[in-house]
Design an enzyme around this catalytic site. Structure first.
Site, PDB file in Angstrom:
ATOM      1  N   THR A   1     100.890  24.353 -32.743  1.00  0.00           N
ATOM      2  CA  THR A   1     100.203  23.594 -33.805  1.00  0.00           C
ATOM      3  C   THR A   1      99.085  24.479 -34.370  1.00  0.00           C
ATOM      4  OG1 THR A   1      98.865  22.584 -32.050  1.00  0.00           O
ATOM      5  CG2 THR A   1     100.686  21.274 -32.915  1.00  0.00           C
TER       6      THR A   1
ATOM      7  N   LEU B   1      95.630  22.600 -19.035  1.00  0.00           N
ATOM      8  CA  LEU B   1      95.677  23.849 -18.266  1.00  0.00           C
ATOM      9  C   LEU B   1      94.978  24.970 -19.032  1.00  0.00           C
ATOM     10  CD1 LEU B   1      97.837  26.149 -19.520  1.00  0.00           C
ATOM     11  CD2 LEU B   1      99.503  24.523 -18.689  1.00  0.00           C
ATOM     12  N   ALA B   2      94.451  25.916 -18.280  1.00  0.00           N
ATOM     13  CA  ALA B   2      93.891  27.129 -18.891  1.00  0.00           C
ATOM     14  C   ALA B   2      94.791  28.295 -18.511  1.00  0.00           C
ATOM     15  CB  ALA B   2      92.464  27.374 -18.397  1.00  0.00           C
TER      16      ALA B   2
ATOM     17  N   ASN C   1      88.151  20.317 -25.487  1.00  0.00           N
ATOM     18  CA  ASN C   1      88.075  21.726 -25.883  1.00  0.00           C
ATOM     19  C   ASN C   1      86.788  22.013 -26.652  1.00  0.00           C
ATOM     20  OD1 ASN C   1      90.323  22.586 -24.614  1.00  0.00           O
ATOM     21  ND2 ASN C   1      91.554  22.960 -26.442  1.00  0.00           N
TER      22      ASN C   1
ATOM     23  N   CYS D   1      93.335  28.294 -28.624  1.00  0.00           N
ATOM     24  CA  CYS D   1      93.025  26.881 -28.903  1.00  0.00           C
ATOM     25  C   CYS D   1      91.581  26.525 -29.264  1.00  0.00           C
ATOM     26  CB  CYS D   1      93.472  26.032 -27.732  1.00  0.00           C
ATOM     27  SG  CYS D   1      95.264  26.066 -27.569  1.00  0.00           S
TER      28      CYS D   1
HETATM   29  N1  LIG Z   1      98.173  27.913 -24.643  1.00  0.00           N
HETATM   30  C1  LIG Z   1      97.489  27.058 -23.923  1.00  0.00           C
HETATM   31  O1  LIG Z   1      96.880  27.427 -22.939  1.00  0.00           O
HETATM   32  C2  LIG Z   1      97.436  25.612 -24.287  1.00  0.00           C
HETATM   33  C3  LIG Z   1      98.033  25.136 -25.457  1.00  0.00           C
HETATM   34  N2  LIG Z   1      97.988  23.791 -25.742  1.00  0.00           N
HETATM   35  C4  LIG Z   1      98.672  23.277 -26.926  1.00  0.00           C
HETATM   36  O2  LIG Z   1     100.072  23.234 -26.630  1.00  0.00           O
HETATM   37  C5  LIG Z   1     100.831  23.523 -27.802  1.00  0.00           C
HETATM   38  C6  LIG Z   1     101.759  24.683 -27.535  1.00  0.00           C
HETATM   39  O3  LIG Z   1     100.970  25.811 -27.247  1.00  0.00           O
HETATM   40  P1  LIG Z   1     101.602  27.152 -26.655  1.00  0.00           P
HETATM   41  O4  LIG Z   1     102.585  26.806 -25.578  1.00  0.00           O
HETATM   42  O5  LIG Z   1     100.476  28.058 -26.346  1.00  0.00           O
HETATM   43  O6  LIG Z   1     102.405  27.671 -27.941  1.00  0.00           O
HETATM   44  P2  LIG Z   1     103.481  28.828 -28.032  1.00  0.00           P
HETATM   45  O7  LIG Z   1     103.413  29.355 -29.394  1.00  0.00           O
HETATM   46  O8  LIG Z   1     103.354  29.745 -26.855  1.00  0.00           O
HETATM   47  O9  LIG Z   1     104.885  28.054 -27.824  1.00  0.00           O
HETATM   48  C7  LIG Z   1     105.410  27.151 -28.747  1.00  0.00           C
HETATM   49  C8  LIG Z   1     106.912  27.372 -28.793  1.00  0.00           C
HETATM   50  O10 LIG Z   1     107.502  26.329 -29.585  1.00  0.00           O
HETATM   51  C9  LIG Z   1     108.647  26.881 -30.227  1.00  0.00           C
HETATM   52  N3  LIG Z   1     109.059  25.996 -31.322  1.00  0.00           N
HETATM   53  C10 LIG Z   1     108.383  25.697 -32.459  1.00  0.00           C
HETATM   54  N4  LIG Z   1     109.063  24.812 -33.181  1.00  0.00           N
HETATM   55  C11 LIG Z   1     110.203  24.538 -32.507  1.00  0.00           C
HETATM   56  C12 LIG Z   1     111.319  23.674 -32.750  1.00  0.00           C
HETATM   57  N5  LIG Z   1     111.363  22.891 -33.837  1.00  0.00           N
HETATM   58  N6  LIG Z   1     112.325  23.651 -31.854  1.00  0.00           N
HETATM   59  C13 LIG Z   1     112.282  24.427 -30.750  1.00  0.00           C
HETATM   60  N7  LIG Z   1     111.243  25.247 -30.449  1.00  0.00           N
HETATM   61  C14 LIG Z   1     110.217  25.298 -31.314  1.00  0.00           C
HETATM   62  C15 LIG Z   1     108.184  28.246 -30.677  1.00  0.00           C
HETATM   63  O11 LIG Z   1     109.291  29.102 -30.919  1.00  0.00           O
HETATM   64  C16 LIG Z   1     107.326  28.678 -29.476  1.00  0.00           C
HETATM   65  O12 LIG Z   1     108.076  29.476 -28.551  1.00  0.00           O
HETATM   66  C17 LIG Z   1      99.816  23.771 -28.925  1.00  0.00           C
HETATM   67  O13 LIG Z   1      99.626  22.562 -29.605  1.00  0.00           O
HETATM   68  C18 LIG Z   1      98.560  24.128 -28.161  1.00  0.00           C
HETATM   69  O14 LIG Z   1      97.407  23.779 -28.881  1.00  0.00           O
HETATM   70  C19 LIG Z   1      97.391  22.899 -24.908  1.00  0.00           C
HETATM   71  C20 LIG Z   1      96.805  23.313 -23.731  1.00  0.00           C
HETATM   72  C21 LIG Z   1      96.786  24.696 -23.321  1.00  0.00           C
HETATM   73  O1  LIG Z   2      93.840  23.753 -25.033  1.00  0.00           O
HETATM   74  C1  LIG Z   2      93.886  24.862 -24.538  1.00  0.00           C
HETATM   75  O2  LIG Z   2      94.509  25.817 -25.002  1.00  0.00           O
HETATM   76  C2  LIG Z   2      93.129  25.187 -23.287  1.00  0.00           C
HETATM   77  O3  LIG Z   2      91.950  25.907 -23.730  1.00  0.00           O
HETATM   78  C3  LIG Z   2      91.122  26.375 -22.673  1.00  0.00           C
HETATM   79  O4  LIG Z   2      91.863  27.251 -21.834  1.00  0.00           O
HETATM   80  P1  LIG Z   2      92.084  28.802 -22.180  1.00  0.00           P
HETATM   81  O5  LIG Z   2      91.746  29.044 -23.605  1.00  0.00           O
HETATM   82  O6  LIG Z   2      93.436  29.146 -21.712  1.00  0.00           O
HETATM   83  O7  LIG Z   2      91.071  29.585 -21.237  1.00  0.00           O
HETATM   84  P2  LIG Z   2      89.519  29.352 -20.855  1.00  0.00           P
HETATM   85  O8  LIG Z   2      89.346  29.641 -19.428  1.00  0.00           O
HETATM   86  O9  LIG Z   2      89.020  28.056 -21.330  1.00  0.00           O
HETATM   87  O10 LIG Z   2      88.802  30.522 -21.661  1.00  0.00           O
HETATM   88  C4  LIG Z   2      88.714  30.501 -23.068  1.00  0.00           C
HETATM   89  C5  LIG Z   2      87.797  31.619 -23.526  1.00  0.00           C
HETATM   90  O11 LIG Z   2      86.449  31.342 -23.173  1.00  0.00           O
HETATM   91  C6  LIG Z   2      85.903  32.439 -22.454  1.00  0.00           C
HETATM   92  N1  LIG Z   2      84.924  31.907 -21.482  1.00  0.00           N
HETATM   93  C7  LIG Z   2      85.275  30.944 -20.607  1.00  0.00           C
HETATM   94  C8  LIG Z   2      84.350  30.430 -19.727  1.00  0.00           C
HETATM   95  C9  LIG Z   2      83.034  30.916 -19.728  1.00  0.00           C
HETATM   96  O12 LIG Z   2      82.143  30.492 -18.953  1.00  0.00           O
HETATM   97  N2  LIG Z   2      82.721  31.878 -20.636  1.00  0.00           N
HETATM   98  C10 LIG Z   2      83.630  32.391 -21.510  1.00  0.00           C
HETATM   99  O13 LIG Z   2      83.285  33.265 -22.323  1.00  0.00           O
HETATM  100  C11 LIG Z   2      87.099  33.108 -21.800  1.00  0.00           C
HETATM  101  O14 LIG Z   2      86.831  34.436 -21.449  1.00  0.00           O
HETATM  102  C12 LIG Z   2      88.123  32.983 -22.896  1.00  0.00           C
HETATM  103  O15 LIG Z   2      87.972  33.994 -23.855  1.00  0.00           O
HETATM  104  C13 LIG Z   2      90.657  25.200 -21.826  1.00  0.00           C
HETATM  105  O16 LIG Z   2      89.891  25.695 -20.726  1.00  0.00           O
HETATM  106  C14 LIG Z   2      91.851  24.402 -21.302  1.00  0.00           C
HETATM  107  O17 LIG Z   2      91.388  23.251 -20.610  1.00  0.00           O
HETATM  108  C15 LIG Z   2      92.710  23.966 -22.492  1.00  0.00           C
HETATM  109  O18 LIG Z   2      93.856  23.280 -22.021  1.00  0.00           O
END
Ligand SMILES: NC(=O)C1=CN([C@@H]2O[C@H](COP(=O)(O)OP(=O)(O)OC[C@H]3O[C@@H](n4cnc5c(N)ncnc54)[C@H](O)[C@@H]3O)[C@@H](O)[C@H]2O)C=CC1
Ligand SMILES: O=C(O)[C@H]1O[C@H](OP(=O)(O)OP(=O)(O)OC[C@H]2O[C@@H](n3ccc(=O)[nH]c3=O)[C@H](O)[C@@H]2O)[C@H](O)[C@@H](O)[C@@H]1O
Length: 495
Positions: A115, A187-188, A248, A300
C-alpha cells in the site's frame, strides 16, 4: 447483555460480546494469503507452522519472488525465517502464482499486498495508493464461489473495509457471503519471527454483526494455536484500522523526539544515550524506541504518518495534520544535519575524498533498504563529489543500484562514477578519509571489527561518524580516530 439474533446478520445498538472468541464459528481449514512480501511470507509461515491441519497458500503475481520462496535462498532475510518455512513448506505451506486457485480453495483470505504512497493525482505524496488492495479484492469477488472471510492485513486508511465490502458485494456471485476483518500486522523487520511468535497483541476488528463476530472468532482460533487468548483483542473495524496508523505514528514520534534532543545534546555536551536512559526509567515513558539515530527508515513509518496527515486534512483538521507532519520533517532534518556534520568536519570539501559507508539497510538484521537513511547520505556525499564505498552484509548489490538510480540509465552512469560496492568493511575503508556508520550491524561494533586494522588502511586524519551510536568512544579515539557520534557532545572529542 448483547443481543445475538441468529436469524438476522445485523445487531443494532449492541455492544460487542465479551466472550467473542468462544462464539460458535466456522473452523478455518484453508488459508490464502495474497502478497508474498515481508508481511505475508513470515506471518503465514508462522500460521502454517502452528496449525499443521490448515492448508496455507501464499500467492503473488511476482514469479521470481515465488520461485525464491520455493528455493533455498528466500527472497527476504529474517533471522529464524528459513527454519520456520522449512517446518511446513510443501506439507501444509505452499507458495504459488496461482492466485485464483488459492482464492477458490480458501475459507479465509489475507490481503497482504503493498500500500505505497500515491505518486500522482489527488493526495500525491501523502495518501495511500490502494490500487493493489482493490485489484486483489476484485479478483476475490470474481473467483469466489463459496463464502469467504476476507482479512485486511495490509496497512490501510481508516474505513477501507467499507470500500472492500462495496467492491465485493457489487461483483460477487449471488449467494456468496463475505465477512471483512481488519487484522493489522505489528511485526518489525529483523525481529519478524520473534514478534510473530510472541506478539504484544493480535488485533482483530470486525463488523458489529453476528456474522462479523463469528468471523472474528474463526480468525482468533487460528492465532490461538500459539498466542495466549488474552493477547487477542477485538474491536470495531474502524478502530482497528486507525490503531495501526496510530501505533506507527507514535513509534516514529518517539524517534523524532529523541533525535530532536540529540541535536541539543551535540550543541551542549550532553549525551543523548544518558538522557534516553534517564527519561526511559520513568515507567510512564519506558525505555524502548529511544535510540537516537541518523533517521528512521523502513517502508512504513513515513508512508503511514503521511497517510495520517492526509486523513487529518481530509477531515478538515489542519492542526492535527501539521502535528504529525512534523514527525517526518524532523526525520528529514536529522539526515540533513548528519550529512552537514560530515561535510563540515571534512573541512567543507569532499572532492577527491573517499567516504566508506558501513551499512545500507534501514536497520540491522534485514536486507530491506526501503527509505533507508543511507540512501540520502550516499546521495548527498556523491553530490559533494566524494567517491563513496558502500558495504552492507545483507543487501544485494542490485538493490543498492536500484535505490540509487531508480533504474534510470542516465542517472546510473553518473552514480556509478562516484559509488562502489565492497565485499567487506575493511575493503570499503581502504584509502578512505571517513567512515560513516549508517546501519547498526553487530559486525561494525568495535568488539567484532578490528578498528586498528581499519585505521591502518585509511587516509589521515581518519574520521568516523557513528550515526547509530554503536562504538565505544574510548576504544576508537585511543586508536587515533577522530570520532563524531550522533547525539554526543563534542567535549573530549573533536570539534
Ligand atoms: N514491511 C513490514 O515490516 C510491514 C508492512 N506492513 C504492511 O503490510 C503490507 C505489505 O507490506 P510488505 O509485505 O512489506 O510489502 P511487499 O511489497 O514486500 O509485498 C507485497 C506483495 O504483494 C504482491 N501483490 C501486489 N498486488 C498483488 C495482487 N493483486 N495479487 C497478488 N500479489 C500481489 C506484490 O507483488 C508484493 O510481492 C503494506 O500495507 C505494509 O504497510 C505492516 C507491518 C509491517
Ligand atoms: O508497519 C510496519 O511496517 C512496522 O514498522 C515498524 O517496524 P520496522 O520499520 O520494520 O522497524 P523498526 O524497528 O520500527 O525501525 C524503523 C526505523 O526506526 C529506526 N529506529 C528504531 C528505534 C529506535 O529507537 N531508533 C531508531 O532510529 C530503525 O533503525 C529503523 O530505521 C514498527 O516497529 C512495526 O511495529 C510495524 O509493524
Amino acid at each position: 447483555m448483547t443481543r445475538l439474533d441468529s436469524t438476522s446478520s445485523l445487531i443494532s445498538n449492541s455492544t460487542r460480546p465479551e466472550d467473542i472468541l468462544n462464539l460458535p464459528h466456522r473452523k478455518v481449514n484453508s488459508i490464502c494469503c495474497i502478497g508474498a512480501g515481508y508481511v505475508g511470507g513470515p506471518t503465514c509461515a508462522v500460521i502454517a507452522a502452528a496449525n499443521p491441519h490448515i492448508n496455507v497458500q501464499i500467492v503473488d503475481v511476482n514469479q521470481s519472488r515465488i520461485d525464491a520462496w520455493n528455493s533455498d535462498v528466500l527472497p527476504i532475510y529474517e533471522p529464524g525465517l528459513a527454519e520456520t518455512v522449512a517446518k511446513s513448506r510443501n506439507r501444509n505451506l505452499f507458495f504459488s502464482t496461482n492466485v485464483s486457485q488459492a482464492i477458490e480453495e480458501a475459507d479465509l483470505i489475507f490481503v497482504s499486498v503493498n500500500t505505497p504512497t500515491k505518486k500522482s493525482g489527488m493526495g500525491r505524496g501523502f495518501a495511500a495508493d490502494l490500487g493493489y488492495v482493490e485489484a486483489a479484492t476484485r479478483q476475490i469477488a470474481k473467483i469466489a464461489k463459496s463464502d469467504k472471510i476476507v482479512v485486511e492485513k495490509s496497512t490501510v486508511p481508516c474505513r477501507t473495509a467499507q470500500s472492500i465490502r462495496l467492491i465485493l458485494e457489487a461483483n460477487s456471485r449471488s449467494g456468496v457471503h463475505f465477512d471483512i476483518l481488519s487484522n493489522p500486522e505489528f511485526l518489525a523487520e529483523g525481529t519478524a519471527i520473534q514478534d510473530l511468535m510472541h506478539p504484544d497483541r493480535v488485533l482483530i476488528g470486525s463488523q458489529d454483526t453476528v456474522a462479523g463476530f463469528s468471523a472474528c472468532a474463526s480468525l482468533a482460533e487460528v492465532y490461538s494455536a500459539w498466542v495466549p487468548r488474552d493477547k487477542i483483542i477485538t474491536m470495531n473495524v474502524w478502530s482497528s484500522e486507525l490503531s495501526k496508523l496510530a501505533a506507527n505514528a507514535m513509534l516514529a514520534q518517539r524517534i523524532s523526539s529523541i533525535n530532536a534532543l540529540s541535536a541539543i545534546c551535540e550543541a551542549t555536551g550532553a549525551d543523548v544515550d544518558e538522557v534516553a536512559h534517564a527519561v526511559g526509567l520513568d515507567s510512564r515513558i519506558g525505555p524502548k524506541f529511544l535510540k537516537s539515530s541518523v533517521g528512521f527508515g523502513g517502508s512504513c513509518f513515513r508512508k503511514d504518518i503521511l497517510n495520517l496527515v492526509y486523513l487529518s486534512e481530509s477531515l478538515n483538521l489542519p492542526e492535527v495534520a501539521a502535528y504529525w507532519r512534523q514527525v517526518v520533517e524532523m526525520n528529514e532534518y536529522q539526515k540533513f544535519r548528519f550529512a552537514r556534520k560530515v561535510l563540515h568536519s571534512l573541512f567543507d570539501t569532499m572532492s577527491n575524498k573517499r567516504i566508506a559507508v558501513f551499512g545500507f539497510a534501514f536497520k540491522k538484521d534485514t536486507g530491506d533498504t526501503r527509505e533507508s537513511a543511507a540512501i540520502t547520505l550516499v546521495q548527498s556525499f556523491a553530490e559533494e563529489m566524494a567517491s563513496v564505498a558502500i558495504y552492507d552484509p545483507k543487501v544485494e548489490e542490485r538493490q543498492v543500484w536500484l535505490e540509487l538510480t531508480s533504474n534510470d540509465t542516465d542517472i546510473e552512469a553518473k552514480v556509478k562514477e562516484r559509488v562502489t560496492i565492497c565485499n567487506s568493511a575493511l575493503e570499503a575503508a581502504g584509502g578512505a578519509d571517513a567512515i560513516v556508520i549508517a546501519t547498526e550491524w553487530d559486525e561494525f561494533k568495535d568488539t567484532n571489527l578490528n578498528y586498528a586494522d581499519v585505521y591502518r588502511v585509511m587516509n589521515k586524519p581518519a574520521f568516523i561518524f557513528d550515526g547509530r551510536s554503536i562504538l565505544n568512544a574510548g576504544v576508537i579515539t585511543d586508536i587515533g580516530f577522530k570520532l563524531h557520534t550522533i547525539g554526543k557532545g563534542t567535549e573530549g572529542r573533536f570539534e
